[in-house]
Design an enzyme around this catalytic site. Structure first.
Site, PDB file in Angstrom:
ATOM      1  N   LYS A   1       0.835  -1.204   0.000  1.00 57.56           N
ATOM      2  CA  LYS A   1       0.000   0.000   0.000  1.00 57.56           C
ATOM      3  C   LYS A   1       0.869   1.254   0.000  1.00 57.56           C
ATOM      4  O   LYS A   1       2.076   1.187   0.261  1.00 57.56           O
ATOM      5  CB  LYS A   1      -0.911  -0.001   1.224  1.00 57.56           C
ATOM      6  CG  LYS A   1      -0.167   0.129   2.555  1.00 57.56           C
ATOM      7  CD  LYS A   1      -1.121   0.161   3.728  1.00 57.56           C
ATOM      8  CE  LYS A   1      -0.356   0.334   5.037  1.00 57.56           C
ATOM      9  NZ  LYS A   1      -1.264   0.470   6.196  1.00 57.56           N
TER      10      LYS A   1
ATOM     11  N   ARG B   1     -10.512   0.809  14.787  1.00 53.16           N
ATOM     12  CA  ARG B   1     -10.663   1.403  13.454  1.00 53.16           C
ATOM     13  C   ARG B   1     -11.694   0.574  12.695  1.00 53.16           C
ATOM     14  O   ARG B   1     -12.816   0.395  13.151  1.00 53.16           O
ATOM     15  CB  ARG B   1      -9.311   1.445  12.725  1.00 53.16           C
ATOM     16  CG  ARG B   1      -8.253   2.269  13.443  1.00 53.16           C
ATOM     17  CD  ARG B   1      -7.002   2.481  12.601  1.00 53.16           C
ATOM     18  NE  ARG B   1      -6.554   1.271  11.904  1.00 53.16           N
ATOM     19  CZ  ARG B   1      -5.381   1.145  11.295  1.00 53.16           C
ATOM     20  NH1 ARG B   1      -4.541   2.142  11.279  1.00 53.16           N
ATOM     21  NH2 ARG B   1      -5.049   0.026  10.692  1.00 53.16           N
TER      22      ARG B   1
ATOM     23  N   TYR C   1      14.012  31.335   5.933  1.00 54.95           N
ATOM     24  CA  TYR C   1      12.914  32.163   6.412  1.00 54.95           C
ATOM     25  C   TYR C   1      12.944  32.334   7.930  1.00 54.95           C
ATOM     26  O   TYR C   1      13.163  31.374   8.675  1.00 54.95           O
ATOM     27  CB  TYR C   1      11.578  31.548   6.013  1.00 54.95           C
ATOM     28  CG  TYR C   1      11.316  31.549   4.527  1.00 54.95           C
ATOM     29  CD1 TYR C   1      11.287  32.731   3.803  1.00 54.95           C
ATOM     30  CD2 TYR C   1      11.094  30.351   3.852  1.00 54.95           C
ATOM     31  CE1 TYR C   1      11.045  32.727   2.444  1.00 54.95           C
ATOM     32  CE2 TYR C   1      10.843  30.333   2.493  1.00 54.95           C
ATOM     33  CZ  TYR C   1      10.814  31.528   1.788  1.00 54.95           C
ATOM     34  OH  TYR C   1      10.565  31.516   0.436  1.00 54.95           O
TER      35      TYR C   1
ATOM     36  N   MET D   1       9.957  25.151   0.877  1.00 55.03           N
ATOM     37  CA  MET D   1       9.187  24.256   0.019  1.00 55.03           C
ATOM     38  C   MET D   1      10.078  23.378  -0.853  1.00 55.03           C
ATOM     39  O   MET D   1       9.792  22.196  -1.057  1.00 55.03           O
ATOM     40  CB  MET D   1       8.242  25.059  -0.870  1.00 55.03           C
ATOM     41  CG  MET D   1       7.340  24.204  -1.746  1.00 55.03           C
ATOM     42  SD  MET D   1       6.210  25.162  -2.764  1.00 55.03           S
ATOM     43  CE  MET D   1       5.114  25.836  -1.505  1.00 55.03           C
TER      44      MET D   1
END
Length: 386
Positions: free
Chosen positions: A43, A141, A275, A323
């Site tokens: 998966k 779940r 930043y 990013m």
């Protein structure tokens, strides 16, 4: 190499060691008890390693089953030519039940609506649907609530009697198998035993009973039953440092994430980096720019903590992860644009591992490898089929 790799993709690559994956599957199979078979869970794009190449190699190493979460993953396996047993478990009412049954994919059912969907798909396709009934033994779940389990088993047996389905499996999933001694482990084992007894009294005779995930496969042989579902361990990562390291279990990490430095420059002391200027150079130094960022799956919360091997030494990300890039401070060392930066790998060349990244960022190794983004090419080495 994977056919999707191009000359233009050299800034950042995830190198996938397929011989290591095959060796991991063989090592896991050697641990199985009582004749249990192994399911390789592929998966989430094979935990970020590449669905189809990894599925092929797992099969080549003896995985009798493949496990997929979504129907799209399971159908992609069939489109690639895989004809073996595939189980898909994450279903919604409007999912492609008919397509899955037509492609001979085993499906999971935890509630009457899912059983009804499987029966309807069987009628529509003229094929018998292979269904695995899932019991919630304590994870909370998916899975049938224990109080509803007798009714689900009875309904499944009635559907079986019509020829629409066959109950191929009974299964559950551990909540805390990666925490040795956790009281929920024994409680879930007891609940599963009771669920199997109820199913037996209802007349169900499944082909496989399966409960063990990677940590249970490695540490709880009594839970192997007829089939184990191994995910993260196939890719060479330990499910949890609490139960042991990859090396302890004879596993080798399969993914190595490498970048080519996009720039190197000298800057004076007091120079802000990235930043927010969360990092300021303590003195004159050399900064190296690594062209990888949170758009590639590098955790932003690795800012100031993520480890990277550059110029032969471990470095720590200086300032914020952006990013598309981050910076490391080389101090008095030198490097050149194009030199290699290794974010993580097996660790045998001194590089950090995915587990090192997990510790640095307060998460788990699973997340580190699966979050590597789709704009990062996977380069598959050592395929048995070209």
């Amino acid at each position: 190499m994977n056919e999707h790799t191009t000359e233009e993709s050299g800034r950042l690559r995830a190198h996938i060691d397929l011989p290591a994956l095959r060796a991991n599957v063989r090592a896991l199979r050697e641990r199985l008890t009582g004749g249990a078979a192994l399911m390789a869970v592929v998966k989430a794009d094979a935990y970020g390693h590449g669905l189809l190449p990894c599925a092929r190699e797992a099969r080549a190493a003896g995985a009798a089953w493949l496990g997929a979460a979504t129907p799209e993953e399971a159908l992609a396996l069939r489109a690639d030519g895989d004809t073996g047993r595939v189980l898909c478990w994450l279903w919604t009412p409007n999912g492609p039940w008919r397509g899955a049954v037509a492609q001979d994919i085993d499906v999971s059912a935890s509630a009457p609506w899912a059983l009804d969907a499987a029966v309807a798909a069987a009628h529509a396709t003229g094929r018998t649907a292979r269904v695995h009934l899932k019991i919630d033994t304590g994870l909370g779940r998916s899975g049938c609530a224990p109080r509803d389990w007798p009714a689900l088993c009875a309904a499944a047996r009635a559907a079986e009697a019509t020829g629409a389905i066959t109950v191929a499996g009974l299964w559950s999933h551990f909540a805390c198998a990666d925490e040795p001694g956790h009281p929920s482990i024994a409680a879930q084992q007891t609940a599963f035993t009771e669920a199997l007894e109820i199913a037996d009294r209802a007349g169900l005779r499944p082909e496989v009973r399966h409960f063990a995930n990677s940590p249970a496969t490695l540490t709880l042989p009594a839970t192997h039953y007829d089939l184990v579902r191994t995910g993260i361990s196939v890719y060479g990562l330990s499910p949890s440092p609490e139960i042991g390291t990859s090396e302890d279990f004879g596993l080798r990490p399969v993914m190595t994430l490498r970048a080519a430095l996009a720039g190197v420059k000298r800057v004076p002391g007091g120079h802000g980096v990235s930043y927010g200027h969360q990092y300021t150079t303590p003195g004159e130094t050399t900064l190296a720019l690594v062209p990888a960022g949170y758009a590639d799956g590098i955790p932003r919360h690795a800012s100031g903590s993520g480890p990277v091997l550059v110029a032969g030494k471990w470095r720590t990300i200086a300032g914020r992860v952006a990013m598309d890039q981050f910076v490391v401070d080389l101090g008095g060392d030198t490097a050149e644009a194009g030199d290699e930066a290794v974010l993580f790998g097996p660790g045998d060349r001194g590089e950090p591992t995915a587990e090192d990244w997990a510790r640095a960022t307060g998460t788990i190794g699973y997340e580190i490898v699966t979050r590597v983004g789709h704009r990062v090419p996977r380069v598959h080495h050592g395929e048995t089929r070209t």
